[in-house]
Design a protein around this motif. Structure first.
Motif: not given
Ligand SMILES: [Zn+2]
Length: 276
Positions: A70, A144, A68, A73, A125
């Motif tokens: 974020h 996550d 994902h 990451h 998430h």
């Molecule tokens: Zn995350």
């Protein structure tokens, strides 16, 4: 560090998160190499990963699969792509200013030279969050969605509590021996962990309903009641979780809200007035 046959964990120690919460980048080694997530975007993080990959002479890094978008990451991926020529792979519903070279969806298999990663779409998430399943090894990389310690944060509007709980239930349908999370150490009893996470969210939801019964009406009041031990940043995260639960309850017709001034006030919808 090799944590399972052909699977290596490269913890990122450079960012703001301290151990045991540092993001984990995984390297799967077959005839070619695949990274799962990419850590932070600074030079030191990227060189730590490159140095690790270089321990395998002649190994070509073909894909960087992002669970994902974020920052802890995805941010390393652009630099790593530049250095190695690897393709960035991401779910089509995930948004980032780093463009994917290949978009994937539920059930797609990222396959190369001895490594097969099945895409399991697990929104909650984030909208395009994916877990990656290695069926023959019974291993799930969980990003996550499931983390090694505690529970993941759900931040509306991109985070969605109802989807998150559904996505936890979805993982229960897979035969998994080990979960490799985006933060923390491997999870050795996956179904127990998944059930705990689901129950934890349902307990929080019951607490919120209970406090609404008692006349607590704002996110601040509810978060203060439910997470009395938290302060500062963690209290802010807790308010986000409460908000995410309230959106779910409102969508289910169990709660309604009213905006007064710039404060949202919530109350329970009496049972007899609920639709469906
Ligand atoms: Zn995350």
């Amino acid at each position: 560090m090799e944590i399972a046959h052909g699977i290596h964990a490269i913890p990122a120690h450079t960012g703001p998160l301290s151990s045991p919460f540092v993001p984990q980048v995984y390297l799967a080694v077959g005839g070619e190499g695949v990274l799962i997530d990419s850590g932070y975007g600074d030079e030191q993080s990227a060189s730590a990963i490159i140095d690790y990959v270089n321990c395998f002479p002649g190994l070509r890094l073909s894909y960087i699969v992002i669970t994902h978008a974020h920052p802890d990451h995805i941010n390393g991926s652009a630099r790593l792509r530049e250095i190695t020529g690897a393709k960035i792979v991401m779910h089509s519903a995930e948004q980032s200013n780093i463009t994917a070279d290949k978009e994937v969806g539920e059930g797609d298999i990222i396959s190369l030279n001895g490594i097969d990663l099945e895409v399991v779409h697990t929104p909650g998430h984030s909208p395009g969050h994916i877990c990656l399943y290695m069926r023959k090894d019974r291993v799930m990389f969980s990003g996550d969605h499931v983390i090694g310690l505690g529970t993941t944060a759900i931040h509306p509007p991109l985070g969605d509590m109802a989807q998150y709980i559904d996505s936890l239930r979805k993982l229960l349908t897979y035969d998994i021996e080990l979960i490799f999370p985006g933060h923390g150490t491997p999870i050795r009893k996956p179904s127990r962990k998944l059930e705990e996470l689901i129950n934890h969210r349902l307990e929080r939801e019951a607490q919120i309903i209970d406090r609404l019964h008692q006349g607590k009406a704002t996110i601040k009041e509810l978060a203060f009641e439910i997470y009395p031990e938290l302060t500062g940043f963690l209290y802010e995260v807790a308010k986000g979780q409460v908000y995410a639960h309230l959106i779910k309850l409102e969508n289910e017709g169990k709660v309604c809200s009213q905006i007064r001034g710039n404060i949202i006030r919530y109350e329970l919808v009496p049972q007899r007035e609920r639709h469906a």
